[in-house]
Design an enzyme around this catalytic site. Sequence first.
Site, mmCIF file in Angstrom:
data_model
loop_
_atom_site.group_PDB
_atom_site.id
_atom_site.type_symbol
_atom_site.label_atom_id
_atom_site.label_comp_id
_atom_site.label_asym_id
_atom_site.label_seq_id
_atom_site.Cartn_x
_atom_site.Cartn_y
_atom_site.Cartn_z
ATOM 1 C CB CYS A 1 15.199 -44.307 44.569
ATOM 2 S SG CYS A 1 15.021 -42.637 45.220
ATOM 3 C CB CYS B 1 12.038 -42.599 45.021
ATOM 4 S SG CYS B 1 13.269 -41.762 44.023
#
Length: 103
Positions: free
Chosen positions: A31, A28
Site C-alpha cells: 500500500c 501494508c
Amino acid sequence: MIELKEDNLQQLISENDQVMVQYGATWCGNCRVTKPKFKRLSGENENVVFVYVDAEKLPESRKLAEVKNLPTFAGFKKGELVSQAAGNKTETITDILHAITSN
C-alpha cells in the site's frame, strides 16, 4: 488526492461522477509503495476524484467494495462500482481508471 479521515466515502461517491479509491492500511508495505503512484495519477486526471481509504479504520467505506486483499483499487462512476482489483501494479490502477473515464 483526498485521504479520508471520516467514514464518508459514500457521500464523496454520490457527489462526484468519477471516483477512484485505494484501500490500504498503515501496516501494508505494498500500500505504501503504490500510494505515490496513485497520488501521481490523481494529478494527471483532474476530472476524477482520487481517495485513499484506510480499510481498517473506516469500515463503512470499506463495505462499498469487496476488499479481500490490500491494496485494493475501486472505480466508481455515477455512484456505482464499475471496476475493482487488488494488486500493486500501476496497470491495475490504470485499467480501473480507464473503466470509469471511458464512455
